[in-house]
Motif scaffolding. Sequence first.
Motif, PDB file in Angstrom:
ATOM      1  N   GLY A 194       0.797  -1.214   0.000  1.00 34.58           N
ATOM      2  CA  GLY A 194       0.000   0.000   0.000  1.00 34.58           C
ATOM      3  C   GLY A 194       0.828   1.260   0.000  1.00 34.58           C
ATOM      4  O   GLY A 194       2.010   1.264  -0.356  1.00 34.58           O
ATOM      5  N   LEU A 252      -3.683  -3.071   0.826  1.00 28.46           N
ATOM      6  CA  LEU A 252      -4.285  -4.377   0.602  1.00 28.46           C
ATOM      7  C   LEU A 252      -3.562  -5.357   1.517  1.00 28.46           C
ATOM      8  O   LEU A 252      -2.334  -5.417   1.503  1.00 28.46           O
ATOM      9  CB  LEU A 252      -4.102  -4.776  -0.860  1.00 28.46           C
ATOM     10  N   LEU A 304      -9.160  -4.695   2.053  1.00 27.09           N
ATOM     11  CA  LEU A 304      -8.777  -3.359   1.639  1.00 27.09           C
ATOM     12  C   LEU A 304      -8.893  -2.494   2.886  1.00 27.09           C
ATOM     13  O   LEU A 304      -9.967  -2.418   3.494  1.00 27.09           O
ATOM     14  CB  LEU A 304      -9.707  -2.833   0.537  1.00 27.09           C
ATOM     15  N   ASN A 364     -10.971  -2.177   7.814  1.00 26.48           N
ATOM     16  CA  ASN A 364     -10.621  -3.174   6.805  1.00 26.48           C
ATOM     17  C   ASN A 364     -11.908  -3.739   6.219  1.00 26.48           C
ATOM     18  O   ASN A 364     -12.732  -4.278   6.943  1.00 26.48           O
ATOM     19  CB  ASN A 364      -9.820  -4.304   7.447  1.00 26.48           C
ATOM     20  N   LEU A 418     -12.532  -8.224   0.929  1.00 24.47           N
ATOM     21  CA  LEU A 418     -12.680  -8.345  -0.519  1.00 24.47           C
ATOM     22  C   LEU A 418     -12.986  -9.776  -0.937  1.00 24.47           C
ATOM     23  O   LEU A 418     -13.229 -10.040  -2.107  1.00 24.47           O
ATOM     24  CB  LEU A 418     -11.406  -7.867  -1.222  1.00 24.47           C
TER      25      LEU A 418
END
Length: 181
Positions: free
Chosen positions: A101, A116, A135, A158, A161
Amino acid sequence: MKRLFLAAFAVFAFASVNAQDDSSGGQTSEGKVLIEANTGNAMLGTTGIYFTSSDGSSSYNIGLDGGYFIMDDLAIKAGLGYGGVSPDGGDSVSSFSYRLGAKYYVNSMIPVTLDLTGASGDGAENGAGETPLWLGVGAGYAWFLGDMVAIEPGIRYNHSLNEDFTDKGVFQVNIGFTLFL
């Protein structure tokens, strides 16, 4: 939820593009390196540090993040972590975690992160063999203790995903310890 992440990404991108030139050679100047250790959360794959024990079961993680300032106040980061769970009377399992990131310091003292985070290994899988992928967006405040060290308390959200792993987000409050080289 998607709107929240799009808004956070837009603010992060705007702040990155409009970064101010800081020729003072401070901690967050272009070309500097950062190494950080954060308190962690046992609920997701993490590059943080934690240990918990309850009723004969214990879980732990150890990890570090590192970054390079590609411009003043903006660092590209990567992190690795290793952790495990030792259930009472059961077999121990372990996992590796990773994070990729960016971290932007607004006014060189308010860190904002977008990254991520994922994990792999027996200890990271749910019953269906799925692994987590998150994410994350976070913000905090950097208390600089001299030229090389900062304590950074912050909050983080967070978003999962991988809905096959979990469809729930995780909110964290953590403390980071950062070394600037």
